[in-house]
Write a protein that holds these residues in place. Structure first.
Motif, PDB file in Angstrom:
ATOM      1  N   SER A 176       0.860  -1.183   0.000  1.00 22.92           N
ATOM      2  CA  SER A 176       0.000   0.000   0.000  1.00 22.92           C
ATOM      3  C   SER A 176       0.891   1.225   0.000  1.00 22.92           C
ATOM      4  N   ASP A 199       3.214  -9.355  -0.879  1.00 24.31           N
ATOM      5  CA  ASP A 199       1.776  -9.297  -1.173  1.00 24.31           C
ATOM      6  C   ASP A 199       1.475 -10.310  -2.259  1.00 24.31           C
ATOM      7  N   LYS A 231      -0.386  -4.399  -6.223  1.00 20.88           N
ATOM      8  CA  LYS A 231      -0.162  -3.687  -4.974  1.00 20.88           C
ATOM      9  C   LYS A 231       1.319  -3.512  -4.659  1.00 20.88           C
ATOM     10  N   THR A 250      -2.418  -5.436   5.845  1.00 17.70           N
ATOM     11  CA  THR A 250      -3.351  -5.424   4.718  1.00 17.70           C
ATOM     12  C   THR A 250      -4.632  -4.714   5.136  1.00 17.70           C
TER      13      THR A 250
END
Length: 618
Positions: free
Chosen positions: A409, A430, A435, A472
């Protein structure tokens, strides 16, 4: 001397586990401290003598403990792990073991002065390293995956082979010096060894089948496995002494390669039991030694024998057995040096000392002293040198504690980049390639894959990372990841973001035992942190000095700033969280997520200076 067996059990447990705690705190080899603790409590101060006090229960306790430890180690022997290392491992546990047996036996005869019969018997036993000594050393030294896997596989596989080789040598001696009945006993030995392997395999298959078909409830799985391990070992060992070790190894390897999901849960239970057993058994063994045995260790012949085993026999056997393999010279040198002996060597040597003395071999009287000299010397030498030698050979992953971040993120990318700038090892993972795009564009080390997948442990080396952050957008997934990895990272080093404010999740009642520690502060959820980054918040690094103290820092920061972590001048990282409140000291670096006010002030100041300079030029 302590008269109460209950007090003696208590003291043994406290000394064993206490040695583990001290070794963890000060990064000393745990086995060295356990051995010293046993010697102090036993022959030196005479507080306990487990072998004498426990009587006939002493040997069965030791044997069963070794069986459980060896089974727990073999549960980690998944053939997928050895992919690419099959040839070196196979040659070390076959040709290397044979060369070590021959050279060790010759050394025992010509240097230690043992007869051929005793030398070849004890030479077979001393090829063992074993999980009781190798696994604690590997936990202590952060080795690169290749040498670590080779040492682990060799230690676990050769452990039962060494005991069987000693039995085989003894049976051959009896055959060559005895009557025709000895031929029958030799055939029985081979038949019993094959039966032990078959018994271990069938026990492993049966346990796996019962678990997969649901015949055993979850709460009974660990007790069931433990009971079957003891039964498997006992049946094989009653048929032929020392074949029980081979049987439980076969059982563990069978289960490890069936890839049953519940085995992973039981492995944590077995690891805890194994650690407790190692801690207590080493204290019991060393405490049972006599002063005469310790004094006999300083015999010139024994010292010469131990020196040759360390500096000649082991290196030669490894270098010869790994010719034309893809192991580098550095890897050969490290593996050729690291070969600590442990519980199996001590217990089996005691058995053969009594048997050989009964057969009339008087020189077998020094076997206990010889074995303990080799065990203690190798444990001390290899325990204190493995980290240093690995660093010198470039085979160490030793460094500042690293951080493993789950979830790509805007916030985690910025956090990872900041950690990277501070020379902290960091990895961002991830299952979504998209992402991770920010991390890739900023040159941050990343891993694309599902962290909970079984395949991840074969492709992702987690050794450099001491902290895990589950970050997450899914609170339940973060809790699952933390719960899964708590046994590996420890609860104090496993974090997840604060639960989101979405009422439909209803996760506030989630008990603390099934989630990680909340990171930063309550309310610092995924939505909140990423919103801040998207709105221009910056990761600011501030060094604490004697003039600008931590108190000054707290007074000067904006009320909307979020304290993230402290990078100590020692290299360690401490994250802010609701449970702890680390304070910055002189030389520490405080990292926080701050509003961009200061950044705007700097830009405005630059503009003013630029405007003033232009006006002066007109």
């Amino acid at each position: 001397m302590i008269d109460s067996l209950l007090l003696e059990f208590m003291l043994i447990g406290l000394l064993g586990v206490g040695s583990q705690l001290v070794s963890w705190r000060f990064r000393f080899p745990a086995i060295v401290l356990m051995s010293v603790a046993g010697l102090l409590a036993g022959p030196i101060f005479g507080l306990i003598n487990p072998e004498e006090d426990f009587g006939e229960l002493y040997k069965p306790i030791i044997s069963l403990a070794v069986a459980v430890i060896l089974f727990e180690g073999s549960l980690n022997l998944d053939f997928k792990e050895v992919k690419g290392l099959g040839r070196p491992v196979f040659r070390i546990v076959t040709f290397g073991a044979f060369i070590s047996w021959i050279l060790g036996s010759l050394t025992a005869h010509y240097i230690a002065g043992l007869s051929w019969a005793v030398a070849f018997t004890i030479g077979g036993l001393f090829i063992v390293t074993g999980p009781t000594v190798i696994l604690p050393l590997l936990r202590q030294a952060k080795l690169k995956p290749r040498p670590a896997k080779i040492l682990k596989w060799e230690g676990i596989i050769v452990d039962p082979i060494g005991a069987l080789l000693a039995v085989f040598a003894f049976e051959i001696i009896v055959f060559l010096t005895g009557n025709n009945e000895s031929a029958t006993s030799l055939l029985l030995f081979f038949a019993a060894s094959l039966f032990a392997v078959f018994l271990g395999w069938i026990c492993g298959r049966c346990v796996g089948w019962m678990f997969e078909t649901g015949y055993v409830p979850e709460f009974l799985k660990s007790p069931t496995v433990l009971s079957i391990v003891i039964a498997c070992f006992t049946i094989a060992d009653e048929i032929m002494h020392e074949t029980g070790l081979l049987s439980v190894t076969a059982m563990g390897m069978t289960l490890a390669n069936m890839h049953i999901s519940s085995i992973a849960d039981m492995r944590h239970f077995k690891e805890n039991i194994s650690l407790l057993l190692i801690s207590t058994i080493f204290v019991m063994l060393t405490a049972s030694l006599t002063v005469d045995t310790l004094l006999q260790i300083f015999n010139v012949q024994i010292i010469g024998y131990v020196a040759l085993m360390l500096f000649v026999v082991r290196p030669i056997s490894i270098f010869l057995s790994t010719i034309r393999t893809d192991l580098s010279n550095s890897e050969k040198l490290l593996v050729g040096w690291i070969a600590p002996r442990g519980i199996v060597a001590l217990t089996v040597a005691g058995y053969f000392a009594s048997v050989l003395l009964g057969e009339g071999y008087e020189d077998a009287s020094i076997l206990i002293s010889l074995t303990f000299a080799l065990v203690f010397t190798t444990v001390v030498a290899h325990g204190f040198s493995i980290g240093w030698l690995a660093k010198k050979l470039g085979l160490s992953l030793e460094g500042p504690p690293g951080v493993l971040i789950i979830g790509g993120s805007a916030f985690t990318t910025g956090l990872a980049k900041t950690l990277e700038e501070l020379k902290v090892p960091v990895l961002l993972t991830d299952s979504s390639w998209k992402k991770l795009s920010r991390a890739r564009s900023r040159g941050i080390k990343s891993y694309h894959g599902e962290i909970l997948s079984e395949q991840t442990e074969y492709y992702l080396n987690m050794t450099p990372y001491d902290y895990m952050i589950a970050a997450t957008e899914l609170d339940s997934y973060n809790a699952l990841v933390c719960t899964t990895f708590v046994p590996e990272f420890g609860r104090n080093n496993t974090f997840q973001l604060s639960l989101s404010n979405r009422k439909e999740d209803d996760l506030e009642e989630l008990v603390h035992t099934v989630r990680g520690r909340i990171l930063f502060k309550e309310g610092a959820s995924w939505e909140e942190l990423n919103a801040r980054v998207e709105n221009g918040y910056v990761f600011r690094k501030t060094t604490i000095t004697n003039q600008y103290t931590f108190a000054h820092y707290l007074e000067g920061i904006d009320k909307h700033s979020l304290l993230l972590f402290v990078k100590r001048n020692t290299g360690n990282v401490e994250f802010f969280n609701p449970e702890t409140n680390p304070k910055g000291e002189n030389g520490d670096i405080i990292v926080s997520l701050m509003p961009p006010i200061k950044e705007f002030e700097k830009i405005q100041e630059k503009l003013r200076r630029h405007h003033k300079a232009n006006n002066s030029n007109i």
